[in-house]
Design an enzyme around this catalytic site. Structure first.
Site, PDB file in Angstrom:
ATOM      1  N   GLU A  62       0.808  -1.640   0.160  1.00 40.12           N
ATOM      2  CA  GLU A  62      -0.294  -0.057   0.047  1.00 40.12           C
ATOM      3  C   GLU A  62       0.636   1.112  -0.014  1.00 40.12           C
ATOM      4  O   GLU A  62       0.504   2.311  -0.382  1.00 40.12           O
ATOM      5  CB  GLU A  62      -0.713   0.337   0.752  1.00 40.12           C
ATOM      6  CG  GLU A  62      -2.061  -0.869   1.537  1.00 40.12           C
ATOM      7  CD  GLU A  62      -3.229  -0.600  -0.285  1.00 40.12           C
ATOM      8  OE1 GLU A  62      -3.429   0.567  -0.480  1.00 40.12           O
ATOM      9  OE2 GLU A  62      -3.593  -1.461  -0.894  1.00 40.12           O
TER      10      GLU A  62
ATOM     11  N   SER B 244     -29.074 -20.344 -26.680  1.00 36.07           N
ATOM     12  CA  SER B 244     -30.644 -19.767 -27.650  1.00 36.07           C
ATOM     13  C   SER B 244     -31.733 -18.736 -26.842  1.00 36.07           C
ATOM     14  O   SER B 244     -32.548 -17.837 -28.024  1.00 36.07           O
ATOM     15  CB  SER B 244     -31.277 -20.816 -28.065  1.00 36.07           C
ATOM     16  OG  SER B 244     -30.521 -21.764 -29.146  1.00 36.07           O
TER      17      SER B 244
END
Length: 701
Positions: free
Chosen positions: A99, A359
């Site tokens: 960090e 489909s």
């Protein structure tokens, strides 16, 4: 004359340059003095260290269902405060390495980190790493919110410098490690360690510390209980970063076995947590600055949620996952199931997973065809076809010859869908999908008509809900209102302005087709004794099974498959997904009257021929915006293998209406199903192949 003017010009430029330098220096000096004054004033007003330790971020949230019952009460968990002297060194090093590697070398704001971030932005074209230090993150977590505004960033910088003025590096790191949010309501290292590993934060291994440190960037995405692979991948980056920073040796990095980390078993959770996990992050946009205890009144129907959970668990194939998403006619989410077991996996497949729809995608193909001028009764030819070198096939390799559009849709004929897409333009189909809310990238190569572009279930259900709403836009939402515990209304949902996506006659036509697919086609297992419209979807090698449809104002989607995309034997959209849909919808619609669908085609008089412009859509004219914000053209993907007719539903006692839009006469149905006429000699008129005669003629449309 020219020679006498040259020194004059040179002196003018020099004076301008000196003036610019002087004014720039003066402005920087004034800005620096202003910043210094702001930091000193802020530093004097900061609370003392003990007060900062006792202050708690977050607030209690009560989440309620549509009937007012309590779904869950959430609030921050802080665990035990761990002083920096007892905080494991690997935890400190993991956090600073990933960090803020220069944490010990700056004054709260890191010019080097900012410059690196800007350089990456210029080099890559988008932000890939931030320049915020641990001190800035602490200032934001304690005093500010996460709004990305210039004003907030300036205040964050001032507060960070003030914190560095008042407190030591160890004090700042101690505050940060005990207050930073790690997801799942856990604030601080000790709370995170107990939540994920079942023990104190003072007893962390290198592997565990790397997992916890990796959570800060995106707690929900990298949570080990939500996505173990993502958590491990992120932890490996943390360990590599620690090695590069010199806080661990290569041997220590090699010895950190992330796959052997044991996660703590979570307390029992019900499937409604998928819904709360989806809806609660929306509070950051609804009430970004809230600091009160609140009650969130949601749209979730507890009875529908129980039915949805039971339907998925009872019908999902072995070793597969299932998801269900259901909305009311106005977009209110009634039920959401993101998986078969929230405790085992809280990954929400209903909203986050992207899978091929098979489909079910033909919804958009036929919508585009109807808008271009086709009608359900128009004749088409089901025959082998090749488009740009691609030859789709029907399930079983059977072709019916000349049939109508309604029959082609009901029996999910791949060759007809391919011909329609080619005629109206694959770009037109893609644009129709976009219009109806598909947010994922859409390809425009020929095979796209068979559902080869990945989609999210939430988007597909939204599209079917918009058809149910007669072509009007529908936006799913989960929060009706937010109040304080005293009842003061802080937020109330407002419906969006009505927006018509397609003309009424197009919505009526597609509803006609969807209704027929359930009455006599691939979706027969979804019948519930009242009008239902819907569509099945099955992908190559039975990797995904879908059923999406609507009845009585409720639109629902069901997906089943494996997370690793391996085939599931026997899985088709018309089998387990359709049965789960029916089981849920029988309960969800029980207190509503049956509603007859509007399927009358009232085409405008000027609609004589398909629009020429629609027929000229070019695949190359279709673009989409990728997740990084870049404009991209379509990407080729593998074709769908087609979809087979499912066996008839398990519950043969459900009456089948005989007037739900007969697709064609018996001769057409013989050809459509590939069955010889002899097999239908004793089937009464109006009965579907493979099903008993209608028990209640004349029920609904």
């Amino acid at each position: 004359m020219a020679k006498r003017d040259e020194p004059r010009r040179g002196s003018t430029v020099a004076r301008l340059f000196r003036g610019l330098v002087i004014w720039t220096f003066a402005l920087l000096l004034l800005a620096g003095m202003g910043l210094a004054a702001a930091v000193l004033v802020t530093a004097r007003s900061l609370p003392g260290y003990e007060r900062l330790k006792s202050g708690q971020a977050g607030h209690m949230i009560v989440v309620r269902a549509a009937d007012g019952s309590e779904i869950v009460t959430l609030g921050p968990s802080y665990g035990k405060w761990v002083p920096i002297a007892r905080m494991p060194r690997v935890m400190q090093d993991a956090m600073t390495s990933v960090e803020d590697r220069r944490f010990r070398d700056h004054w709260g704001v890191d010019p080097v980190g900012i410059a690196r971030s800007v350089w990456v932005r210029v080099e890559k074209g988008h932000w890939r790493q931030g320049g915020s230090t641990i001190t800035q993150q602490l200032a934001r977590n304690i005093f500010l919110n996460n709004n990305r505004t210039f004003d907030r960033k300036i205040r964050e910088i001032v507060l960070a410098l003030a914190l560095e003025t008042n407190f030591s590096k160890d004090q700042i790191l101690e505050l940060y490690l005990n207050k930073v949010y790690f997801g799942g309501g856990a604030y601080g290292v000790d709370s995170a360690a107990r939540k994920f590993f079942g023990h104190s934060g003072e007893q962390l291994s290198l592997a565990e510390a790397s997992i916890i440190a990796g959570l800060v960037k995106a707690p929900s995405h990298y949570s080990p209980t939500a996505d173990a692979k993502a958590a491990v991948d992120r932890a490996q980056i943390v360990i590599r970063t620690m090695q590069e920073a010199g806080t661990i040796t290569p041997a220590q990095a090699e010895a950190a076995n992330l796959k052997e980390v044991k996660l703590a078993q979570e307390a029992g959770q019900n499937s409604a947590r998928y819904f709360t996990d989806w809806v609660l992050p929306q509070l950051d946009q609804i009430l970004p600055d809230n600091d009160q205890q609140i009650e969130v009144w949601t749209t979730l129907d507890p009875q529908a949620q129980r039915a949805a959970t039971e339907a998925i668990v009872a019908n999902v194939p072995k070793d597969a996952q299932g998801a269900l998403f259901s909305v009311d006619r106005d977009g209110a989410v009634l039920a959401m199931v993101g998986g078969t077991d929230y405790v085992t996996s809280n990954y929400n497949r209903a909203t986050n997973a992207v899978r091929q729809p098979g489909s079910a995608w033909k919804l958009f193909v036929y919508l585009a065809a109807l808008e271009a001028g086709y009608k359900p009764d128009d004749k088409v030819v089901d025959e082998p076809v090749t488009i740009e070198g691609w030859s789709p096939r029907n399930s079983g390799g059977k072709y019916a010859g000349q049939i109508d559009v309604r029959t082609a849709f009901a029996y999910s004929k791949n060759t007809v869908a391919a011909q329609l897409g080619n005629e109206i333009g694959f770009g037109a189909v893609a644009n129709m999908a976009r219009r109806f809310g598909i947010t994922t990238p859409v390809a425009t190569n020929p095979s796209m008509v068979l559902g080869t572009s990945d989609v999210r279930m939430v988007d597909m259900v939204r599209a079917f809900a918009e058809v149910s709403a007669k072509g009007a836009a529908v936006t799913p939402y989960g929060i009706r209102k937010v109040t304080t515990t005293e009842g003061e209304v802080l937020y109330s949902h407002r419906p969006d302005p009505v927006q018509q996506l397609v003309p009424d006659y197009v919505a009526a036509g597609i509803t006609d087709l969807l209704q027929t697919a359930v009455a006599i086609g691939t979706g027969r297992a979804a019948q519930i004794g009242r009008p239902v419209a819907g569509k099945t979807g099955t992908t190559t090698s039975n990797k995904d099974g879908w059923f999406l449809g609507f009845s009585s104002g409720i639109s629902t989607g069901v997906w089943m498959g494996r997370d690793d995309a391996h085939p599931v034997p026997g899985l088709q959209g018309g089998t387990a997904p359709a049965r789960a849909f029916a089981a849920y919808m029988r309960v969800a619609t029980a207190k509503r009257p049956p509603e007859k669908f509007q399927t009358d085609l009232k085409m405008p008089s000027q609609q004589l021929e398909p629009d020429d412009e629609t027929l000229q859509n070019s695949p190359d004219s279709y673009f989409y915006v990728d997740p990084d914000g870049n404009i991209a053209n379509h990407q080729p993907v593998a074709p769908d293998a087609g979809e087979a007719l499912p066996p008839r539903p398990r519950d043969d006692t459900v009456p089948v209406p005989d007037d739900q839009g007969q697709a064609a006469n018996n001769e057409f149905l013989d050809r459509a199903t590939g069955a010889p006429p002899a097999t239908r000699r004793n089937i009464p008129r109006g009965a579907a192949p493979g099903r008993p005669p209608p028990a209640h003629p004349g029920i609904g449309n």
